[in-house]
Design a protein around this motif. Structure first.
Motif, mmCIF file in Angstrom:
data_model
loop_
_atom_site.group_PDB
_atom_site.id
_atom_site.type_symbol
_atom_site.label_atom_id
_atom_site.label_comp_id
_atom_site.label_asym_id
_atom_site.label_seq_id
_atom_site.Cartn_x
_atom_site.Cartn_y
_atom_site.Cartn_z
ATOM 1 N N LEU A 300 -33.924 11.913 -27.270
ATOM 2 C CA LEU A 300 -33.238 12.752 -28.248
ATOM 3 C C LEU A 300 -32.496 11.886 -29.252
ATOM 4 N N ASN A 301 -31.755 10.954 -28.688
ATOM 5 C CA ASN A 301 -30.933 10.061 -29.475
ATOM 6 C C ASN A 301 -31.759 9.270 -30.466
ATOM 7 N N PHE A 302 -32.869 8.736 -29.957
ATOM 8 C CA PHE A 302 -33.707 7.868 -30.760
ATOM 9 C C PHE A 302 -34.373 8.655 -31.889
ATOM 10 N N VAL A 303 -34.961 9.796 -31.530
ATOM 11 C CA VAL A 303 -35.661 10.586 -32.542
ATOM 12 C C VAL A 303 -34.669 11.090 -33.584
ATOM 13 N N LEU A 304 -33.513 11.544 -33.145
ATOM 14 C CA LEU A 304 -32.529 12.037 -34.114
ATOM 15 C C LEU A 304 -32.039 10.901 -35.002
ATOM 16 N N SER A 305 -31.931 9.711 -34.426
ATOM 17 C CA SER A 305 -31.464 8.591 -35.248
ATOM 18 C C SER A 305 -32.489 8.271 -36.335
ATOM 19 N N ILE A 306 -33.781 8.420 -36.008
ATOM 20 C CA ILE A 306 -34.811 8.224 -37.033
ATOM 21 C C ILE A 306 -34.721 9.338 -38.068
ATOM 22 N N TYR A 307 -34.552 10.564 -37.552
ATOM 23 C CA TYR A 307 -34.503 11.720 -38.456
ATOM 24 C C TYR A 307 -33.326 11.612 -39.414
ATOM 25 N N HIS A 308 -32.201 11.143 -38.899
ATOM 26 C CA HIS A 308 -31.010 11.026 -39.748
ATOM 27 C C HIS A 308 -31.011 9.712 -40.516
ATOM 28 N N LYS A 309 -32.125 8.993 -40.504
ATOM 29 C CA LYS A 309 -32.292 7.757 -41.261
ATOM 30 C C LYS A 309 -31.324 6.672 -40.820
ATOM 31 N N LYS A 310 -30.955 6.693 -39.541
ATOM 32 C CA LYS A 310 -30.120 5.613 -39.029
ATOM 33 C C LYS A 310 -30.805 5.028 -37.805
ATOM 34 N N THR A 311 -32.058 4.687 -37.963
ATOM 35 C CA THR A 311 -32.900 4.271 -36.840
ATOM 36 C C THR A 311 -32.193 3.244 -35.955
ATOM 37 N N GLY A 312 -32.194 3.542 -34.673
ATOM 38 C CA GLY A 312 -31.677 2.563 -33.732
ATOM 39 C C GLY A 312 -30.210 2.731 -33.398
ATOM 40 N N GLU A 313 -29.505 3.520 -34.165
ATOM 41 C CA GLU A 313 -28.090 3.720 -33.833
ATOM 42 C C GLU A 313 -27.977 4.868 -32.853
ATOM 43 N N LEU A 314 -27.788 4.545 -31.609
ATOM 44 C CA LEU A 314 -27.846 5.577 -30.577
ATOM 45 C C LEU A 314 -26.472 6.177 -30.357
ATOM 46 N N SER A 315 -26.020 6.943 -31.312
ATOM 47 C CA SER A 315 -24.639 7.402 -31.208
ATOM 48 C C SER A 315 -24.524 8.898 -31.024
ATOM 49 N N SER A 316 -25.630 9.642 -31.065
ATOM 50 C CA SER A 316 -25.507 11.091 -30.846
ATOM 51 C C SER A 316 -26.304 11.474 -29.612
ATOM 52 N N PRO A 317 -25.705 11.300 -28.443
ATOM 53 C CA PRO A 317 -26.486 11.417 -27.208
ATOM 54 C C PRO A 317 -26.955 12.826 -26.892
ATOM 55 N N GLY A 318 -26.294 13.850 -27.385
ATOM 56 C CA GLY A 318 -26.702 15.194 -26.978
ATOM 57 C C GLY A 318 -26.827 16.116 -28.167
ATOM 58 N N LEU A 319 -27.282 17.341 -27.910
ATOM 59 C CA LEU A 319 -27.360 18.341 -28.975
ATOM 60 C C LEU A 319 -25.972 18.641 -29.497
ATOM 61 N N ILE A 320 -25.048 18.750 -28.582
ATOM 62 C CA ILE A 320 -23.669 19.004 -28.977
ATOM 63 C C ILE A 320 -22.944 17.677 -28.918
ATOM 64 N N ASN A 321 -22.194 17.411 -29.934
ATOM 65 C CA ASN A 321 -21.499 16.144 -30.001
ATOM 66 C C ASN A 321 -20.067 16.459 -30.430
ATOM 67 N N PHE A 322 -19.151 16.278 -29.507
ATOM 68 C CA PHE A 322 -17.768 16.658 -29.812
ATOM 69 C C PHE A 322 -17.056 15.606 -30.637
ATOM 70 N N GLY A 323 -17.721 14.482 -30.872
ATOM 71 C CA GLY A 323 -17.012 13.369 -31.494
ATOM 72 C C GLY A 323 -16.155 12.710 -30.436
ATOM 73 N N SER A 324 -15.475 11.665 -30.823
ATOM 74 C CA SER A 324 -14.729 10.949 -29.791
ATOM 75 C C SER A 324 -13.247 11.315 -29.826
ATOM 76 N N PHE A 325 -12.698 11.394 -28.664
ATOM 77 C CA PHE A 325 -11.279 11.703 -28.500
ATOM 78 C C PHE A 325 -10.600 10.425 -28.043
ATOM 79 N N ASP A 326 -9.518 10.036 -28.660
ATOM 80 C CA ASP A 326 -8.861 8.890 -28.054
ATOM 81 C C ASP A 326 -7.370 9.113 -27.848
ATOM 82 N N LEU A 327 -7.050 10.275 -27.405
ATOM 83 C CA LEU A 327 -5.654 10.539 -27.095
ATOM 84 C C LEU A 327 -5.434 10.330 -25.605
#
Lengths: 766, 766
Positions: A300-327
């Motif tokens: 999922l991550n890989f195909v979406l990264s290609i689709y979003h034109k950021k090939t190889g950046e594996l930063s959206s692991p799931g369909l839902i992405n809450f973003g990162s929390f650092d509190l």
């Protein structure tokens, strides 16, 4: 009570005669004789009667170790087993890849369709600012929504009703050992995927995460069998895996891959599968499930990264992405979490009660496909209208620069230039984006009244939407309500709003609410998916520190919610009458023994039995048994299944025949595998009068070592054996090894109502 | 081979006569007749012979549902069960709190002692810069280390040898169902805690995380029983939980709490417990285990936050804290991860081989407590000397400002003013701090040669240290080697060093190495703890994104490592001869049936049996059975345990007596619970000649519904039943329900060597 009970029995008798469609009509007529209140009081009784019906078959999660099977296993060398093991890994990899691709497909198509829809509506709104134009925009929006939803509802209602909802209850039942018809077929997958695209693009208060679990399971069932019965295509591979035991393992992996793709939570996926399915933890299996989950997230991550034109950046692991929390949270906030959990429990209970009555209403009045499609379209139109009204009447305008670029469809609405409507961010958006916005927008993005209205409206919309005949999940809506409510809570208590924990609280509210809603969403009756839900939330947020607060909130919500109403799925499962086996037998059931629980008398066959007898027994619709103990004189010597007998009859494996034609092909395990899983009904097999006089030797085909229990065994002990080994039939024998009864899933599931006391148990006995 | 085999058999015969100490001496003499090479080839055979010895008892993880038990259960109402459930939660909370406090205690005391030690040595080094003074510093350091380690080794070697090592193998055995003597006693806990403090403060290449798991388990076993037999204190609470089934559940929770406290990984702890212990997943149990883990992390966190004067900031969830990682990895790095995993596998295999020979050497020559203490002291002194030499000869000086304030003991060494020795950061520090420094120090902190020397030296030190008679874990050393190796790898490949992934690689190397080492550390034979290790690492780093790379590295390392040598614990388990049951029966074992596997003939009792017969059978040391089928005429009607018979004999529950004294107190379940778990030996019970003529009625006390299998049941089927239900005895019956054999743990564990083929199986049969 007594006359009503008699009436129920009378009405339910029809189901014993195999006339299912007719029965359904009768049942609905019968239901309309009661007021909702009476009906509710009769559900328990109806459930017991229904469980005794033969509408649900069981699956065999215990290997049938007959002579054929043992011979095959003994012929296989060390290398063959290694090859099988490698095949298993390959299949799990394939499951992961395909599930990931399906998730990508759904994600991309939904984004495209929703994008087109929102752009069209936005243009219309921006163009027409006077009242008349407004109406046009509204109608446009509502019509677009309804059109999408109509397509989704039609394919579900008319082509594959089992694809309705999230499918998680069905997968849970499957893993539990209940054979839900058509649940893992290719057609179901097709309808599910198209259905979920339509319902999300149609703007309903639904998520696309739940259906992924069902999709993953179907993919797994298909790939592991190496063929598609629907497409009539047999690749002649993976034939070894064509039995319930192996298939279940793959379906577990598929479900896990689905969770993993949906939430980017591979560990959560594994836990989900284990909590729901695998009562016996096998380390290699777990490892394979984990592998499938990982591959799925990765794909999922890989195909979406290609689709979003950021090939190889594996930063959206799931369909839902809450973003990162650092509190970080502080210990002083713990009581706050508990309070939030308690309120969440209350809200969840309210949701459950409302949906419970709604479901009863639907069962009584909305059971025709046409009506179901119309209801779905109505909900879509109402959702659009309400959203429009909310945006129209809201005066919460925010300067445009505070908004993030990722939330595309910002609506100016009735705000000044350079501003946008905050309400539109919440309503004029796909639910995933709204959740992200509610979690991450800086403090002050939303006004108190905006959040209040949104929470209230969305609560009722989600409640109404759940149970529609569309393919969709309820996880995201519940998270959305939770997130909105959390923000609201944060704003209402000024001293909380002053410190940065507002976001934490917000998230936690989401957690607890998600839990409460997921109680019925993730189904499972007593199983409340708490551990895997915690892990899924932790993984989806990418922050481990939240573990304790999330657990606290979930626990409080559970305790509070349980006080008012049981998990909604408990009610739904009763209405669906699935003989679901929970973790343990009821605590107070030690007084019952196998003798009282079992079905008897049992139809037994002799080891060499007359064909006529077998055909007669199998054709008898009033008993419709699936497992038959085999005896020599009186002593138990084996167990044979209906499906095996049917294959034997089909191939006419009769003793007399074998003698006359010596060259007759010996029946192989392959013949049983080819017939699996759709064994023909007995009516389709023609047996001539001559053949009826032949004999059939069952020795090679029966399971010669069925598990047995003595008749004095207590119910918890029977239950444990049955559940731990995934049995379908358990033979009860006396001291001389004579068969005196048979325990099946239905005999044990009956007693699960006994949680509130022993009354139901006695009733079940009458 | 044949004569050697005969010799083994002869030698092992002694163990059948119950003369364990004598046997031990014989065994050691016997071992010294062989060269290490011959010895290695005989291990398999010895293992089989040893398994047949009665040195390990099994635990009863199946409830003994006799009349007394069922009566009690039937008397209990719904409320009683609810109270029990609440007690379980309370106990789990207590387990969490106590485990957390023990972790705090260890952490604080180690920090204090190590602090004092390093300050003293640092002062000495800073003061004496000429060669003579150097020697004094070295001797001081070595002496301090040896003194600490001596104390630690003495208490372990002389007082409680079972407290040696990390204790994880023992806990795994316990959860698997093997009764390891004295493993969950208070004394063991005391020795463990003091021992681990001494060995970590003594500067050995060990960690304090492993022993926490053992400590948690002991706490759980103690708290859940509501009494301490060692202290002769019975609080008269939680009496219901005084049986193996319940105790195991709590020990699982304790182990999970230990993992959780050690690594700040509650979910990892739950997975660890489930992977090791609970073959049957129960949702409520899992939830309780999770609760205990959460509470344990929370307690540790809270107390440490008070200790560090940052009350309420819950930011250090575990004993080991890797700090936070916020790097992302790129898809192009995946092949790199696989390469690193492969190298890690090779290194791990090397480590295993070395330690394997070392262990054989230790078994042969270092078996006296005095020698063991001396070896431990030697290792401590050598560790200090080597470290000192490394610092002395290292010329890797770094400016002081790059160093973080948290790494306190910076040594100027032989560097210019304003600089510190990089080597000292790695060696002159507790291992936890070194790991953190290696993970987080900015690029360029360490030179190539520094890292190379450190990795090499620490590798051999850790290998030597593992297996010493001290109480310590191997997780941190393996992580440390991995971290150093990862950095080295990053520096060696310049193109990797150029991008920020160097840290990721570094961490991953740690992961794979930790895995390889943990293969024997976390014990478990085939169970390789991969899923829980992944989760533990993910949780400990606080970053979910690493899941996939960690899994990839672990898998590669496992595959590569397995090619060369099996997990070192597999060898260790053979040497310890624990009848450990793995997940499945060997794949090729379908050709074996219960008839071939079972022990026979079986000593059976009649339902009403003569006391003399019972006493004679129990006193017979050559058989020493623990379970006895009870028969009426020839048919099986129950199963009774040695421990139950002993309680009956002790209370003289004889039929004649009962007649003569009508008011005699009826034996209660309480009498069995009071005797649990340390039942007296038969020799301590005096039965007079008159009493020998009495009869004993076993009806009420035997388990009337033991699980049985027909004699043709295949081994995998027997195995599955046995393993899934946690049985201790499985009765094999013929078609007429006559007892023909008994399957016990040892009968099944024998066949686990058959993984490499069927040779061992035949051998086991001779």
């Amino acid at each position: 009570g007594s006359s009503a009970s008699k009436q129920i029995k009378k009405s339910f008798k029809s189901c014993f005669h195999g006339t299912k469609p007719g029965f359904r009509v009768n049942f609905e007529k019968f239901l309309s004789d009661f007021t909702p209140h009476e009906f509710a009081s009769l559900i328990i009784k109806a459930h017991i009667a229904l469980i005794s019906c033969r509408s649900f078959q069981s699956l065999d999660y215990d290997n049938i170790e007959n002579h054929l099977f043992l011979e095959e296993e003994r012929r296989m060398g060390h290398m063959s087993f290694r090859c099988l093991e490698i095949s298993r890994w390959v299949i799990c990899g394939l499951i992961g890849v395909l599930t990931g691709l399906i998730a990508c497909f759904i994600d991309i198509v939904v984004e495209k369709l929703a994008g087109v829809k929102y752009v069209v509506v936005k243009k219309s709104i921006d163009k027409n600012t006077e009242i008349g134009g407004m109406c046009i925009s509204l109608i446009l929006w509502a019509a677009l929504n309804s059109a999408f939803v109509m397509v989704g509802a039609i394919i579900v209602a008319f082509f594959e009703p089992i694809a309705a909802g999230s499918g998680i209850p069905q997968i849970k039942c499957y893993l539990n050992g209940v054979k839900v018809p058509r649940v893992v077929r290719l057609k179901t997958l097709m309808v599910k995927v198209c259905g979920v695209i339509c319902s999300v693009a149609g703007g309903l208060a639904v998520g696309k995460e739940g259906p992924m679990i069902h999709s993953g399971a179907v993919v797994a069932a298909g790939v592991s069998q190496g063929r598609s019965t629907s497409l009539k295509k047999d690749f002649k591979i993976f034939e070894y895996f064509r039995r319930d035991t192996e298939k279940r393992d793959f379906v577990s992996a598929g479900a896990a891959a689905g969770v993993s793709a949906a939430f980017g939570a591979p560990v959560g996926g594994v836990l989900f599968s284990l909590e729901e399915g695998a009562s016996f933890w096998n380390q290699l299996l777990t490892w394979r499930i984990f592998f499938a989950s990982m591959i799925s997230t990765f794909t999922l991550n890989f195909v979406l990264s290609i689709y979003h034109k950021k090939t190889g950046e594996l930063s959206s692991p799931g369909l839902i992405n809450f973003g990162s929390f650092d509190l970080k949270y502080n210990i002083y906030e713990i009581p706050l979490f508990i309070v939030m959990g308690a309120i969440g429990g209350l809200l969840g209970a309210l949701f459950n009660v409302l949906n419970y009555w709604l479901t009863i209403f639907r069962i009584r009045y909305v059971h025709r496909p046409c009506l179901q499609v119309m209801e779905a379209m109505l909900v879509a139109a109402v959702t659009a209208t309400v959203s429009f009204a909310m945006i129209y009447f809201s005066n919460d305008c925010q300067p445009l620069e505070t908004q993030k670029s990722s939330e595309d469809y910002s609506l100016q609405g009735f705000c000044a230039d350079g501003e946008y409507s905050a309400m539109a961010t919440a309503f004029f958006n796909t639910p995933e984006r709204s959740v992200r916005s509610l979690f991450h927008s800086p403090a002050g993005t939303y006004k108190l009244e905006t959040l209040g209205c949104f929470t209230l409206v969305y609560f009722f919309l989600a409640c109404w939407t759940y149970g529609l005949t569309v393919s969709a999940g309820v996880f995201i809506p519940s998270l959305l309500i939770g997130a909105a409510w959390g923000r609201l809570f944060g704003i209402m208590l000024p001293y909380i709003a002053l410190n940065p924990s507002v976001k934490v609280s917000c998230f936690l509210a989401a957690g607890k609410d998600a839990y409460q809603h997921s109680r019925f969403y993730f189904a499972g009756g007593i199983v409340r998916m708490t551990l895997s839900l915690t892990v899924i939330l932790v993984e989806a947020t990418g922050n481990v520190t939240y573990g304790l607060p999330i657990m606290l909130v979930l626990m409080t919500a559970k305790i509070v919610g349980d006080y008012f109403i049981e998990g909604l799925y408990d009610v739904h499962i009763k209405l669906q009458s699935v003989p679901f086996l929970h973790w343990d037998a009821p605590a107070t059931s030690h007084s019952l023994t196998a003798r009282e629980v079992m079905s008897s008398p049992v139809t037994c066959f002799n080891r060499v039995e007359k064909v006529g007898t077998i055909v007669d027994v199998l054709s008898n619709t009033s008993t419709n048994h699936n497992g038959f103990p085999v005896i020599i004189q009186t002593a138990l010597c084996g167990l044979i299944l209906r499906s095996q007998l049917i294959v034997l009859l089909k191939h006419k494996v009769f003793v007399e025949r074998a003698r006359s034609r010596l060259r007759q092909r010996k029946l192989q395990l392959k013949d049983f595998r080819d017939a699996y899983p759709r064994f023909p009904p007995i009516q389709s097999i023609h047996v001539s009068q001559d053949e009826r006089e032949c004999m059939m030797d069952l020795t090679e085909f029966m399971n010669p070592t069925p598990y047995t229990v003595p008749q004095d065994t207590s119910l918890p002990r029977v239950f444990k054996l049955f559940r731990a080994l995934g049995l379908r039939h358990l033979v009860v024998v006396d001291d001389d090894n004579r068969v005196i009864g048979l325990v099946t899933r239905k005999d044990l599931a009956r007693y699960h109502l006994g949680k509130h006391g022993l009354e139901e148990l006695h009733l079940a006995h009458t």
